[in-house]
Design a protein around this motif. Sequence first.
Motif, PDB file in Angstrom:
ATOM      1  N   SER A 143       3.702  40.500   8.387  1.00  0.00           N
ATOM      2  CA  SER A 143       3.723  41.947   8.232  1.00  0.00           C
ATOM      3  C   SER A 143       2.385  42.399   7.696  1.00  0.00           C
ATOM      4  O   SER A 143       1.573  41.604   7.233  1.00  0.00           O
ATOM      5  CB  SER A 143       4.845  42.358   7.277  1.00  0.00           C
ATOM      6  N   ALA A 144       2.139  43.725   7.766  1.00  0.00           N
ATOM      7  CA  ALA A 144       0.906  44.274   7.228  1.00  0.00           C
ATOM      8  C   ALA A 144       1.059  44.449   5.720  1.00  0.00           C
ATOM      9  O   ALA A 144       1.913  45.206   5.269  1.00  0.00           O
ATOM     10  CB  ALA A 144       0.597  45.610   7.907  1.00  0.00           C
ATOM     11  N   PRO A 145       0.257  43.775   4.905  1.00  0.00           N
ATOM     12  CA  PRO A 145       0.325  43.980   3.458  1.00  0.00           C
ATOM     13  C   PRO A 145      -0.167  45.383   3.111  1.00  0.00           C
ATOM     14  O   PRO A 145      -0.852  46.037   3.900  1.00  0.00           O
ATOM     15  CB  PRO A 145      -0.595  42.895   2.898  1.00  0.00           C
ATOM     16  N   THR A 146       0.176  45.852   1.929  1.00  0.00           N
ATOM     17  CA  THR A 146      -0.170  47.213   1.521  1.00  0.00           C
ATOM     18  C   THR A 146      -1.029  47.196   0.276  1.00  0.00           C
ATOM     19  O   THR A 146      -0.909  46.315  -0.579  1.00  0.00           O
ATOM     20  CB  THR A 146       1.102  48.026   1.243  1.00  0.00           C
ATOM     21  N   VAL A 147      -1.920  48.203   0.155  1.00  0.00           N
ATOM     22  CA  VAL A 147      -2.764  48.353  -1.025  1.00  0.00           C
ATOM     23  C   VAL A 147      -2.721  49.811  -1.470  1.00  0.00           C
ATOM     24  O   VAL A 147      -2.809  50.731  -0.658  1.00  0.00           O
ATOM     25  CB  VAL A 147      -4.222  47.912  -0.731  1.00  0.00           C
ATOM     26  N   LEU A 148      -2.526  50.017  -2.765  1.00  0.00           N
ATOM     27  CA  LEU A 148      -2.604  51.345  -3.358  1.00  0.00           C
ATOM     28  C   LEU A 148      -3.915  51.440  -4.117  1.00  0.00           C
ATOM     29  O   LEU A 148      -4.162  50.662  -5.044  1.00  0.00           O
ATOM     30  CB  LEU A 148      -1.414  51.583  -4.300  1.00  0.00           C
ATOM     31  N   ILE A 149      -4.751  52.382  -3.711  1.00  0.00           N
ATOM     32  CA  ILE A 149      -6.076  52.570  -4.326  1.00  0.00           C
ATOM     33  C   ILE A 149      -6.020  53.837  -5.182  1.00  0.00           C
ATOM     34  O   ILE A 149      -5.841  54.937  -4.668  1.00  0.00           O
ATOM     35  CB  ILE A 149      -7.169  52.694  -3.254  1.00  0.00           C
ATOM     36  N   VAL A 150      -6.156  53.664  -6.510  1.00  0.00           N
ATOM     37  CA  VAL A 150      -6.115  54.792  -7.442  1.00  0.00           C
ATOM     38  C   VAL A 150      -7.517  54.967  -8.007  1.00  0.00           C
ATOM     39  O   VAL A 150      -7.946  54.198  -8.879  1.00  0.00           O
ATOM     40  CB  VAL A 150      -5.088  54.546  -8.565  1.00  0.00           C
ATOM     41  N   ASP A 151      -8.243  55.951  -7.497  1.00  0.00           N
ATOM     42  CA  ASP A 151      -9.644  56.137  -7.878  1.00  0.00           C
ATOM     43  C   ASP A 151     -10.044  57.564  -7.574  1.00  0.00           C
ATOM     44  O   ASP A 151      -9.769  58.066  -6.475  1.00  0.00           O
ATOM     45  CB  ASP A 151     -10.539  55.156  -7.104  1.00  0.00           C
ATOM     46  N   ASP A 152     -10.696  58.240  -8.535  1.00  0.00           N
ATOM     47  CA  ASP A 152     -11.120  59.629  -8.301  1.00  0.00           C
ATOM     48  C   ASP A 152     -12.442  59.713  -7.549  1.00  0.00           C
ATOM     49  O   ASP A 152     -12.845  60.795  -7.123  1.00  0.00           O
ATOM     50  CB  ASP A 152     -11.214  60.390  -9.620  1.00  0.00           C
ATOM     51  N   ASP A 153     -13.122  58.583  -7.386  1.00  0.00           N
ATOM     52  CA  ASP A 153     -14.340  58.535  -6.561  1.00  0.00           C
ATOM     53  C   ASP A 153     -13.896  58.453  -5.102  1.00  0.00           C
ATOM     54  O   ASP A 153     -13.591  57.385  -4.591  1.00  0.00           O
ATOM     55  CB  ASP A 153     -15.177  57.316  -6.943  1.00  0.00           C
ATOM     56  N   ARG A 154     -13.854  59.623  -4.444  1.00  0.00           N
ATOM     57  CA  ARG A 154     -13.284  59.675  -3.103  1.00  0.00           C
ATOM     58  C   ARG A 154     -14.084  58.853  -2.101  1.00  0.00           C
ATOM     59  O   ARG A 154     -13.516  58.253  -1.188  1.00  0.00           O
ATOM     60  CB  ARG A 154     -13.156  61.131  -2.637  1.00  0.00           C
ATOM     61  N   ASP A 155     -15.408  58.828  -2.246  1.00  0.00           N
ATOM     62  CA  ASP A 155     -16.223  58.037  -1.320  1.00  0.00           C
ATOM     63  C   ASP A 155     -15.841  56.559  -1.418  1.00  0.00           C
ATOM     64  O   ASP A 155     -15.664  55.870  -0.404  1.00  0.00           O
ATOM     65  CB  ASP A 155     -17.716  58.222  -1.629  1.00  0.00           C
ATOM     66  N   PHE A 156     -15.711  56.068  -2.664  1.00  0.00           N
ATOM     67  CA  PHE A 156     -15.322  54.667  -2.848  1.00  0.00           C
ATOM     68  C   PHE A 156     -13.914  54.431  -2.318  1.00  0.00           C
ATOM     69  O   PHE A 156     -13.651  53.436  -1.633  1.00  0.00           O
ATOM     70  CB  PHE A 156     -15.390  54.284  -4.323  1.00  0.00           C
ATOM     71  N   ALA A 157     -12.984  55.356  -2.639  1.00  0.00           N
ATOM     72  CA  ALA A 157     -11.587  55.177  -2.242  1.00  0.00           C
ATOM     73  C   ALA A 157     -11.446  55.134  -0.730  1.00  0.00           C
ATOM     74  O   ALA A 157     -10.756  54.264  -0.178  1.00  0.00           O
ATOM     75  CB  ALA A 157     -10.728  56.295  -2.824  1.00  0.00           C
ATOM     76  N   TYR A 158     -12.106  56.068  -0.029  1.00  0.00           N
ATOM     77  CA  TYR A 158     -11.995  56.102   1.437  1.00  0.00           C
ATOM     78  C   TYR A 158     -12.667  54.885   2.062  1.00  0.00           C
ATOM     79  O   TYR A 158     -12.181  54.319   3.039  1.00  0.00           O
ATOM     80  CB  TYR A 158     -12.602  57.389   1.986  1.00  0.00           C
TER      81      TYR A 158
END
Length: 452
Positions: free
Chosen positions: A12-27
């Motif tokens: 299956s496809a594993p999932t990642v939750l990215i919690v970061d206010d730096d939108r450039d880094f997060a995207y």
Amino acid sequence: MPNDSAHAQVPSAPTVLIVDDDRDFAYSAADFARSRGYTPYLAHSLEQSRDFAGIAPVDLLLLDLDLPDGSGFDLLDREGLLPEHGHVAIVTGHPSVETAARAVARPIMEYLIKPLGAEQFGRLLDRAAVRAHDGDDATVPGMIGRSAPMRRLAADLRRIAPSPLSVLLSGESGTGKELAARALHRLSGRAGAFVAVNCGAIAPDLLASHLFGHERGSFTGAAGRHCGYFEQANGGTLLLDEITEMPAALQVYLLRVLEAGRLTRVGGAEEIPVDVRVVAACNRDPMRAVEQGALREDLYYRLADVHLELPPLRSRGDDIALIARAALEELNAEHDVRKRLAAGSERALAAHAWPGNVRELRSAVRRAFLTACGDEVRIAPGPRRPQPAAQDPDRVSFSVGTTYAQVEREMLIKTLAHYGRDRTRTARALGVSVRTVHNQIARLRESGYEVD
């Protein structure tokens, strides 16, 4: 979303939750994770990240410490996320001895400093994916849900996937039968393709050609040789959806192909060996279809080495909210926005009967998402089905939309109770054979019902 073109051995496809206010880094991190086969979710504050707390466990939590409304540690301390996630990694652009000490003191924790290199991030993703693969036996690829019915389904699919057994999937429309078939294929390790065909969506006189192929000149318009779905799925899995819509004459030939492992194209003479794992599916109760002549009994027994009935959404409890949130996140990613469910939405979702099951729910989420004026999405399903005030133990009532399987199940259980578990009198009252009553009781027990 799971990638259906992935290698068959990837469950299956594993999932990642990215919690970061730096939108450039997060995207950028989300894009990189997606390229490595992950399904990414994004939050840019503690408030946004709480949408996921305890609702959608992920395989990797990538957490920034410096957020607009607090520290990343606050999320872990307040929400208790550690038991819900397979791997947690702190990512910070402002490292300190204090925060590093707090991080390493926690289990399954990594402390990483920005900027992350591709090689370093790739190793982190690989470790989390391995952990997810080794420890996840409560879910199946592409299907969302951790309710008891879905756990049973996941266990069944994982147990039978590596075997050569044919599988018959039944259940109401919209319960995810094709997703279950795809999960079987991906868990099976078969190297060939997954091919799905809806037997009710192809004209009966063309279905044989589509399934088994044809030779040039075998009929008007056959300008060349055509390899059918069986050959396309060679070495893989073929889903025959709506199997009860297949013409009776073609069912005879299908049975021969399944028994012999060889087919002959329409208009041809050569027998072609095929190695195909067949999964059949139908919205109708299969034994009812046999009794009505829509499905040959010998074909039923050949297709149903294992018969699995998919649970309706209304029986899946908290899965309803989990699926709604996942659908909302897909839409957020598609439109590059950050909308969230309005307060009270979960109660409204749980109160609805969802006769269209997951398909209806996803449609309701999409409709609410596209019509929402602000960041809050308020899902408004149809009115709740009225429930009778009292039930006469000798009377059975049904509303429009109740499936044949539900009707038959309730009729059998109540008739058995009325006749004191006497199966002969029950069969006589229902107008069926005693053997049919025995078979139905056995299937109910396999599905977890206490019949007698």
